[in-house]
Enzyme design. Sequence first.
Site, PDB file in Angstrom:
ATOM      1  N   GLU A 128      13.580   1.117 -23.527  1.00 13.14           N
ATOM      2  CA  GLU A 128      13.599   0.304 -22.315  1.00 13.14           C
ATOM      3  C   GLU A 128      14.341   0.827 -21.029  1.00 13.14           C
ATOM      4  O   GLU A 128      15.348   1.839 -21.587  1.00 13.14           O
ATOM      5  CB  GLU A 128      14.309  -1.102 -22.395  1.00 13.14           C
ATOM      6  CG  GLU A 128      13.631  -2.001 -23.680  1.00 13.14           C
ATOM      7  CD  GLU A 128      12.318  -2.473 -22.952  1.00 13.14           C
ATOM      8  OE1 GLU A 128      12.348  -3.033 -21.891  1.00 13.14           O
ATOM      9  OE2 GLU A 128      11.374  -2.526 -23.796  1.00 13.14           O
ATOM     10  N   LEU A 132      -1.103  -2.649 -34.363  1.00 14.04           N
ATOM     11  CA  LEU A 132      -1.355  -2.800 -35.612  1.00 14.04           C
ATOM     12  C   LEU A 132      -1.844  -4.234 -36.329  1.00 14.04           C
ATOM     13  O   LEU A 132      -1.301  -5.217 -35.569  1.00 14.04           O
ATOM     14  CB  LEU A 132      -0.049  -2.434 -36.185  1.00 14.04           C
ATOM     15  CG  LEU A 132       0.497  -1.271 -36.177  1.00 14.04           C
ATOM     16  CD1 LEU A 132       1.795  -1.143 -37.096  1.00 14.04           C
ATOM     17  CD2 LEU A 132      -0.299  -0.229 -36.861  1.00 14.04           C
ATOM     18  N   THR A 176       3.386 -10.430 -19.499  1.00 16.53           N
ATOM     19  CA  THR A 176       4.534 -10.250 -19.015  1.00 16.53           C
ATOM     20  C   THR A 176       5.689 -10.509 -19.613  1.00 16.53           C
ATOM     21  O   THR A 176       5.430 -10.364 -21.117  1.00 16.53           O
ATOM     22  CB  THR A 176       4.744 -11.716 -18.073  1.00 16.53           C
ATOM     23  OG1 THR A 176       4.898 -12.706 -18.852  1.00 16.53           O
ATOM     24  CG2 THR A 176       3.693 -11.831 -17.018  1.00 16.53           C
ATOM     25  N   GLU A 180      -1.500 -10.841 -31.524  1.00 11.90           N
ATOM     26  CA  GLU A 180      -1.404  -9.628 -32.302  1.00 11.90           C
ATOM     27  C   GLU A 180      -0.233  -8.705 -31.731  1.00 11.90           C
ATOM     28  O   GLU A 180       0.780  -8.110 -32.406  1.00 11.90           O
ATOM     29  CB  GLU A 180      -2.346  -8.863 -32.495  1.00 11.90           C
ATOM     30  CG  GLU A 180      -2.378  -7.790 -33.748  1.00 11.90           C
ATOM     31  CD  GLU A 180      -1.812  -8.532 -34.908  1.00 11.90           C
ATOM     32  OE1 GLU A 180      -0.935  -8.383 -35.394  1.00 11.90           O
ATOM     33  OE2 GLU A 180      -2.871  -8.839 -35.771  1.00 11.90           O
ATOM     34  N   GLY A 202       4.064   1.764 -27.143  1.00 15.74           N
ATOM     35  CA  GLY A 202       3.216   2.358 -26.278  1.00 15.74           C
ATOM     36  C   GLY A 202       2.363   1.616 -25.611  1.00 15.74           C
ATOM     37  O   GLY A 202       1.660   0.937 -26.297  1.00 15.74           O
ATOM     38  N   LYS A 251      10.601 -10.425 -32.475  1.00 19.33           N
ATOM     39  CA  LYS A 251       9.475 -10.090 -33.381  1.00 19.33           C
ATOM     40  C   LYS A 251       9.544 -10.660 -34.866  1.00 19.33           C
ATOM     41  O   LYS A 251       8.550 -11.345 -35.470  1.00 19.33           O
ATOM     42  CB  LYS A 251       9.288  -8.678 -33.670  1.00 19.33           C
ATOM     43  CG  LYS A 251       8.805  -7.829 -32.454  1.00 19.33           C
ATOM     44  CD  LYS A 251       8.732  -6.355 -32.616  1.00 19.33           C
ATOM     45  CE  LYS A 251       8.209  -5.609 -31.432  1.00 19.33           C
ATOM     46  NZ  LYS A 251       8.266  -4.160 -31.383  1.00 19.33           N
ATOM     47  N   ILE A 261       1.134  -2.101 -19.318  1.00 18.39           N
ATOM     48  CA  ILE A 261      -0.289  -2.546 -20.148  1.00 18.39           C
ATOM     49  C   ILE A 261      -1.372  -3.013 -19.390  1.00 18.39           C
ATOM     50  O   ILE A 261      -2.261  -2.757 -19.662  1.00 18.39           O
ATOM     51  CB  ILE A 261       0.613  -3.583 -21.217  1.00 18.39           C
ATOM     52  CG1 ILE A 261       1.979  -3.116 -21.879  1.00 18.39           C
ATOM     53  CG2 ILE A 261      -0.538  -4.084 -22.073  1.00 18.39           C
ATOM     54  CD1 ILE A 261       2.473  -4.075 -22.698  1.00 18.39           C
ATOM     55  N   ASP A 307      15.019  -6.858 -29.359  1.00 13.82           N
ATOM     56  CA  ASP A 307      13.589  -7.039 -29.419  1.00 13.82           C
ATOM     57  C   ASP A 307      12.827  -7.063 -30.847  1.00 13.82           C
ATOM     58  O   ASP A 307      11.923  -8.025 -31.278  1.00 13.82           O
ATOM     59  CB  ASP A 307      13.198  -5.528 -28.866  1.00 13.82           C
ATOM     60  CG  ASP A 307      11.693  -5.451 -28.860  1.00 13.82           C
ATOM     61  OD1 ASP A 307      10.983  -6.205 -28.268  1.00 13.82           O
ATOM     62  OD2 ASP A 307      10.990  -4.499 -29.268  1.00 13.82           O
ATOM     63  N   GLY A 315      10.181   8.412 -22.959  1.00 10.22           N
ATOM     64  CA  GLY A 315       9.868   6.646 -22.391  1.00 10.22           C
ATOM     65  C   GLY A 315       9.587   5.789 -23.577  1.00 10.22           C
ATOM     66  O   GLY A 315       8.853   4.793 -23.619  1.00 10.22           O
ATOM     67  N   ALA A 364       2.497  -4.012 -31.822  1.00 11.75           N
ATOM     68  CA  ALA A 364       1.415  -3.393 -30.737  1.00 11.75           C
ATOM     69  C   ALA A 364      -0.061  -3.430 -31.644  1.00 11.75           C
ATOM     70  O   ALA A 364      -0.540  -4.781 -31.571  1.00 11.75           O
ATOM     71  CB  ALA A 364       1.765  -2.074 -30.527  1.00 11.75           C
TER      72      ALA A 364
END
Length: 830
Positions: A683, A629, A572, A622, A812, A698, A486, A694, A680, A627
């Site tokens: 993970e 959005l 990170t 955010e 992504g 969130k 990123i 994950d 991709g 990601a």
Amino acid sequence: MVSVHKFGGASLADADAVAHAVSIAKAQPPRVIVVVSAFAGVTDALLHGARRAAAGEERVLRETAASLRERHRDVVTKLLRKPEQRAVLDEIDAAMAELDALAHGLSILRELTPRTSDYIAARGERLSARIVAAVLSRAGARAQFVDGPDVIRTNEQFGNASPDLAGTDRAARASLLPLLRRRITPVVPGFIGATPSGEVATIGRGGTDLSATLIGRALRASSITLWKDVPGLLTADPRIVSDARVIPQVNPREAAELAYYGAKVLHPRALTPLARSSTPLFVRPFADPNAAGTEISARRTLTRYPVKALSAVTAQALVTVTGNGMLGVPGIAGRTFTALHREGVSVSLITQASSEHSICFTVPASSAEIARASLTAAFADEIARREIDDVEVESNLATLAVVGLGMHGTPGVAARVFSALADGGINIVAIAQGSSELNISAVVAEADLAAAMRRVHGEFQLSRLGGGAALRPEHADVVLLGFGQIGRTLAPMLGRARQDGSRVRVVGVIDRSGYVFDPNGISARRLAGLANDKARGARLSATHGGVAASTSDALAAISRHALSRPIFVDLTAEDTVTLLRSALGAGMDLVLANKRPLSGKLADAQALQETARTHDRRILHETTVGAGLPIIDTYYKLVEARDRVHRIDGCTSGTLGFLLSEIGRGRRFSESLRRAMEKGFTEPDPRDDLSGMDVARKALILGRLLGFQGELEDIELESLVPERARKLPLAAFLSRLEEFDDEWHARARSAQENGHVLRYVASVTRRRVDVGLQAVESTSPFAALNGTDNQVAFTTMRYQTNPLIITGPGAGPAVTAAGVLNDILALAAT
Ligand code: ADP
Ligand code: ASP
Ligand code: MG
């Protein structure tokens, strides 16, 4: 009526700037004296080169000479016609040829005396003055170079000579008045004068300000204007306090106090020549010659403001002499300061407790050891007799000076300073109030200085001083923590944003090995180079200019610099709460793509928010949910509009979304998962996605927005990894994917038969957070989701029956980096 116009080095960067300075000078009423600094960076380059040459590296000074020659020649060839160029180019060549020759001498002698150093530095001002004089003549004014030593007289203290006021008055009048009478504009190099024996000496860094006031005094000028790269004298250093304001008018005593206590904008002694004179001094913006800037004069305005401005001196140490034997013994203080004076240590702030049990004072950190040694020697007898316990030194301190004439007679100013600092959790190491009641100084840890300045600035409402708009400093300085996928996608985006005029620049990049830092901004090219190195597996500490350090040392090193509106970006996936709190404490705003800090222990997440509140900093995160959005943004907009959010439901895993929509189309689980891996979307171990962890993080972040008080363990979490596959090594798991196909097929079919589709859904309210597989109606918006798209639905007081829905790509590096960029730009813009 004579007016003096000084053009500072920070403003004189290139040919355009010189042309601009000349146009300002030309626009003035007649009888003008122009005083100039060396071009930007030239003094530093000369002094640095000279020191290196004396350390045996003659090459460095020769390179300096070559590059300065080019730089000056460039200005000349751009601004003068051929026949006019000759004489000036010859001057430049001669000055640089001589420098080149000196390089050799210095490297042999291995010594740089203050006398030689001054002789070398003087050429910066001398050349810029020659050039400005020539360009001014070319522009149609009658201008003439007059050398600094012909105008200003000093004592013999090379490097930081003091002006001889009477001598300067005479020399300046003798050299300048005849020219003015003939309507010629003298152009004088600042910063230099002549010693009694006629040698050139400099009057201290930034000394051109002082040259201008000396000349103004000698000629009884009607005004003196210092043209600078700032809009005027500001309520605080704009690099530290982002809402610093131009002070329309200040008293010379206030300005002098600020300059003396570190406000870099004025030479510390620039105002001394104007004592008892009525000449007003103006600090005005070079970039905007029509703006009024600041008037420094004895008029009394802004009387509602007991405090007008702050300044600070960094790199200080506090020396304390303590002992019972000091009680009532006369002369201890006197002996202390005599001992220091003998060593040439300058003391800036002194306090003595009324118990007379101790004396403390601050000195520059670089003199702290000398101070300790000289005092231990001076009081050797008392120490032996235990009358004095010890001489202690505490370093890494800074002195904050709070300045304003109106303090005199306004009760409670000191109390307000201290309670503002106390509210910010800032410890005051020592305090002093000048007897003039013009200045209250507080010694604080250097790391607390920026926060301390912002607190006190806020307390006295200095951002409202004089009406008008607050100054926005040029840039937001970005520090990236983590330079993985990123970070590497984000870096060029930041580079482009900067080209497009956004005021952001990356000043630091930190990874596990260390950091790369440049307070002036890391160029787009260098960032791209670093990204390439990292992609090839190199560590930052091993790249060119990289420094090895732990993450916290890296942050500490970076925050010692006065960054402009710094933004710390966590890219990170580590537990960074402690580090992030230090960043907030150092005055940085935060942007998080890292979910952990806000989805770890509730107490940690709360502590982070609390630290942000006490330091008046902001946290944007955010991309921790969807990601790029605008999910969190939408939440806050709803709340601001006084809507009430009851629940949030969402499909917030691109990976699981892809997998389930493939399975819904009749594809086999094994095949779908392998495709997801190939693309991709997962993970490295796809079970990390399948476990729902994950999504749970969130969901927890969203839940905490709504007031959910639970921990990660309190979330009802349904893992999609069958019990028997959890402990398998990755390869074994992957080789046995087919075993799970039938089970998935059956699930999908039974859902379909009931008019449903399978989705992995997070359901969040203030009271509970659930994460798991749901069969949703095929008419539900979630059913229409495709591929890796995310979707979040807000059910609110106003969106009761028909929830507010946000859909779009939710995974992504490209969309995540874009989301992070958005947060950075949002912070930079406000
Ligand atoms: P010059 O080009 O005239 O030598 P300086 O660089 O010496 O100008 O002084 C201007 C700089 O001083 C500004 O760029 C600003 O960063 C710094 N500065 C520090 N404190 C203040 C303040 N209170 N007001 C204005 N500028 C300040
Ligand atoms: N050129 C000198 C300096 O950089 C003096 C000045 O700019 O006023 O310190
Ligand atoms: Mg200066």
